[in-house]
Design a protein around this motif. Structure first.
Motif, short mmCIF file in Angstrom:
data_model
loop_
_atom_site.label_atom_id
_atom_site.label_comp_id
_atom_site.label_asym_id
_atom_site.label_seq_id
_atom_site.Cartn_x
_atom_site.Cartn_y
_atom_site.Cartn_z
N ILE A 190 23.10 9.16 -57.84
CA ILE A 190 24.22 9.01 -57.19
C ILE A 190 25.09 10.22 -57.51
O ILE A 190 25.96 11.06 -56.25
N GLN A 191 25.37 10.74 -58.76
CA GLN A 191 26.11 11.71 -58.94
C GLN A 191 25.87 13.03 -58.28
O GLN A 191 26.69 13.64 -57.82
N ILE A 192 24.43 13.43 -58.48
CA ILE A 192 24.02 14.75 -57.92
C ILE A 192 24.33 14.58 -56.41
O ILE A 192 24.78 15.52 -55.46
N HIS A 193 23.94 13.50 -55.62
CA HIS A 193 23.96 13.40 -54.10
C HIS A 193 25.51 13.38 -53.75
O HIS A 193 25.79 13.93 -52.58
N GLU A 194 26.36 12.73 -54.52
CA GLU A 194 27.72 12.81 -54.18
C GLU A 194 28.23 14.38 -54.17
O GLU A 194 28.96 14.96 -53.28
N VAL A 195 27.76 15.19 -55.30
CA VAL A 195 28.27 16.55 -55.53
C VAL A 195 27.96 17.32 -54.23
O VAL A 195 28.39 18.09 -53.63
N LEU A 196 26.23 17.08 -54.06
CA LEU A 196 25.84 17.91 -52.71
C LEU A 196 26.33 17.68 -51.58
O LEU A 196 26.43 18.62 -50.53
N THR A 197 26.51 16.44 -51.43
CA THR A 197 27.15 16.00 -50.05
C THR A 197 28.35 16.47 -49.84
O THR A 197 28.78 16.96 -48.81
N ARG A 198 29.35 16.50 -50.86
CA ARG A 198 30.82 16.81 -50.62
C ARG A 198 30.54 18.63 -50.44
O ARG A 198 31.58 19.09 -49.92
N ALA A 199 29.30 19.16 -51.40
CA ALA A 199 29.55 20.62 -50.90
C ALA A 199 28.82 21.18 -49.68
O ALA A 199 29.00 22.16 -49.49
N GLY A 200 28.55 20.10 -48.76
CA GLY A 200 27.68 20.34 -47.44
C GLY A 200 26.42 20.73 -47.68
O GLY A 200 25.96 21.57 -46.77
N SER A 201 25.62 20.47 -48.65
CA SER A 201 24.36 21.08 -48.92
C SER A 201 23.39 20.32 -47.60
O SER A 201 23.46 19.29 -47.38
N GLU A 202 22.57 21.35 -47.15
CA GLU A 202 21.77 20.89 -46.23
C GLU A 202 20.42 20.37 -46.59
O GLU A 202 19.65 20.22 -45.91
N HIS A 203 20.31 20.27 -47.88
CA HIS A 203 18.92 20.13 -48.49
C HIS A 203 18.80 18.78 -49.01
O HIS A 203 17.90 18.53 -49.98
N VAL A 204 19.77 17.88 -48.78
CA VAL A 204 19.74 16.61 -49.36
C VAL A 204 20.17 15.59 -48.18
O VAL A 204 20.82 15.84 -47.32
N ALA A 205 19.73 14.49 -48.29
CA ALA A 205 20.15 13.30 -47.24
C ALA A 205 21.36 13.36 -47.59
O ALA A 205 21.93 12.77 -48.87
N GLY A 206 22.40 13.07 -46.64
CA GLY A 206 23.97 12.86 -47.00
C GLY A 206 24.19 11.55 -47.57
O GLY A 206 23.60 10.43 -47.41
N LEU A 207 25.09 11.44 -48.81
CA LEU A 207 25.47 10.19 -49.30
C LEU A 207 26.55 9.46 -48.56
O LEU A 207 27.45 10.18 -48.15
N TYR A 208 26.55 8.30 -48.09
CA TYR A 208 27.34 7.60 -47.40
C TYR A 208 28.19 6.69 -48.42
O TYR A 208 29.43 6.48 -48.20
N GLY A 209 27.61 6.18 -49.54
CA GLY A 209 28.54 5.44 -50.35
C GLY A 209 27.61 4.60 -51.60
O GLY A 209 26.26 5.06 -51.60
N TRP A 210 28.23 3.97 -52.25
CA TRP A 210 27.34 3.62 -53.73
C TRP A 210 28.08 2.21 -54.12
O TRP A 210 29.31 1.97 -53.68
N LEU A 211 27.33 1.20 -54.65
CA LEU A 211 27.83 0.05 -55.30
C LEU A 211 27.79 0.08 -56.71
O LEU A 211 26.63 0.48 -57.38
N ASP A 212 28.71 -0.26 -57.43
CA ASP A 212 28.73 -0.36 -58.96
C ASP A 212 29.64 -1.43 -59.27
O ASP A 212 30.41 -2.27 -58.45
N THR A 213 29.67 -1.84 -60.45
CA THR A 213 30.53 -2.82 -61.34
C THR A 213 30.70 -2.11 -62.83
O THR A 213 30.16 -1.16 -63.01
N VAL A 214 31.68 -2.80 -63.18
CA VAL A 214 32.05 -2.44 -64.71
C VAL A 214 31.82 -3.41 -65.65
O VAL A 214 32.01 -4.51 -65.48
#
Length: 478
Positions: A190-214
């Motif tokens: 999740i962490q790396i997909h978020e970073v690469l999606t926000r950076a506009g990388s063309e080499h990953v599937a774009g991240l739409y969201g995630w689910l977590d709890t605390v």
């Protein structure tokens, strides 16, 4: 964790886990020592469907009581129905009295389209400032990244296959990966997909969201699932590589660069894609150095441990130790965030180029270790090993049906591997590599081959000649 203790009999979960494909504890003795009810999925009541997520704690009986890997947490999302649902018989978990819903028939929710619609609605409702639905009392928090409107009419389809996680496609719109074995802390995928999606990388599937709890007791986040772009028409990189090898074998005595299925151009494009992803990760995360002696020491330790499993490594051990000792003289080694488990099976070829998937790192490693920076050459070495595996897997398969021509197939397999390994490295570096870079890459590749030898010894003994041949080549031993 401060869970809601309205719990069914733990044996229901033990029985179900043992018959799933994704459970990693098969063959090991264990007991279910706790069941944690995380909460009901927001939106579950909109159409009468009730979906609840549980965490099941397992304690293994085949390790010491103080062992770090003695317990595991598995996520089991369930859907509840008052009456039996014959369409879900294959996913039946149990029948019990629930404090909220009375007597219920419980099914693994990932097999249930009605339940999966709850997840999709919850992602759609999640505000972009990263909070769950405002009227939801659930501790389950759905996060969204802006820029994509979900198709709420899309039906879900659970992928089959031997996976450590579970993947659900929503039509042709989105893909949700549910982490079955979970660990408190940030999930690197999740962490790396978020970073690469926000950076506009063309080499990953774009991240739409995630689910977590605390975890209420420790305050640690626990990430449960991620929703991303569904690359419906993508082709698996390893399968494409094997197809290229089969084309080579079918072309008589032509060389690898002469056949229509030549893979070198794709290998080069993949090398550039990996280089661009590594550069994006360098910009997003801290870059540091580690002493080369420490790197070499870890390689030596893994070699010693591997020899206990693979006795055939003994004839190469002295040469490998010499190789690792040469690495220790290189001074500082640059480290950064990397993929951590990169090979052709972690790549997809789409009409718009190569995509890299599954940034979780080696699943056998603890989460904290998978989050550590490492040398980018480890990823490159993993790809080189994969370019070696593809032709030799095809070679061995061909030998099962054709006992003649083995020497010719072996020659052509090595030719294919060499051509594509060189194309990948040349494109990745984009210049002439230095002697120090080549030494480090060779050592990382040998280290990876040692890991493969252990894996094959435990899982596919007939394949162990593949990594052993690579070790002989890298170590310079017969």
């Amino acid at each position: 964790m401060t869970p809601d203790k309205r719990l069914p009999d733990p044996q229901f979960f033990a029985t179900y886990l043992e018959r799933t494909r994704w459970f990693g504890g098969k063959g090991r003795g264990f007991t279910v020592t706790d069941v944690l009810r995380l909460g009901q999925v927001p939106g579950s009541s909109e159409d009468g469907t009730r979906a609840v997520i549980y965490l099941v704690e397992l304690t293994y009986t085949d390790v010491a009581a103080d062992a770090a890997d003695r317990t595991d947490l598995y996520q089991v999302p369930l859907s509840f129905y008052t009456d039996p649902e014959s369409r879900l018989d294959h996913a039946f978990v149990g029948w019990w009295e629930d404090p909220d819903h009375g007597w219920v028939h419980a099914y693994d929710a990932l097999h249930d389209r009605e339940a999966m619609a709850c997840w999709l609605r919850s992602f759609a409702q999640a505000a972009e400032e990263e909070s769950g639905p405002a009227d939801s009392p659930s501790p389950l928090v759905f996060h969204r990244l802006p820029g994509h409107e979900l198709d709420l009419e899309a039906h879900s389809a659970l992928f089959s296959g031997e996976q450590s996680n579970s993947s659900v496609a929503f039509g042709e719109d989105a893909l949700m990966k549910v982490f079955r074995r979970v660990t408190p802390g940030i999930n690197p995928d999740i962490q790396i997909h978020e970073v690469l999606t926000r950076a506009g990388s063309e080499h990953v599937a774009g991240l739409y969201g995630w689910l977590d709890t605390v975890d209420a007791a420790s305050g640690s986040v626990m990430q449960l699932a991620m929703l991303q772009q569904f690359l419906r028409t993508a082709s698996d990189g390893f399968e494409l590589a094997k197809t290229s090898v089969r084309n080579l074998y079918a072309e008589g005595d032509l060389h690898a660069d002469e056949v229509g299925g030549d893979f070198a151009a794709e290998a080069a494009r993949l090398g550039m894609a990996v280089a661009e992803v590594h550069e994006a990760l360098r910009r997003a995360f801290e870059v540091g150095t580690v002493d080369a002696g420490f790197v070499a020491g870890q390689m030596r330790e893994r070699l010693v441990a591997a020899q206990a499993v693979v006795p055939e490594l003994a004839q190469h051990a002295a040469a490998l130790r010499t190789l690792f000792e040469q690495v220790s003289t290189l001074g500082d080694v640059t480290v950064q965030r990397i993929h951590g488990d990169l090979h052709l099976g972690q790549t997809l070829r789409t009409s718009r180029g190569w995509k890299i998937v599954d940034f979780e790192g080696e699943p056998a490693k603890p989460l904290a270790e998978r989050m550590l920076p490492d040398s980018a050459w480890r990823d490159v070495a993993g790809m080189l090993r994969s370019f070696d595996y593809a032709p030799h897997v095809v070679e061995r398969t061909a030998a099962d049906t054709d006992s003649e021509g083995g020497a010719q197939r072996a020659y052509r397999a090595n030719e294919w591997a060499t051509r594509n390994r060189e194309a990948f490295v040349d494109a990745y570096i984009g210049r002439e590599p230095t002697p120090a870079e080549m030494l480090l890459l060779r050592a990382y590749e040998a280290d990876k081959a040692v890991y493969e030898a252990v894996y094959e010894a435990r899982n596919r003994p007939s394949w162990i000649p593949i990594p052993l041949a690579a070790i002989a080549r890298l170590a310079g031993t017969p």
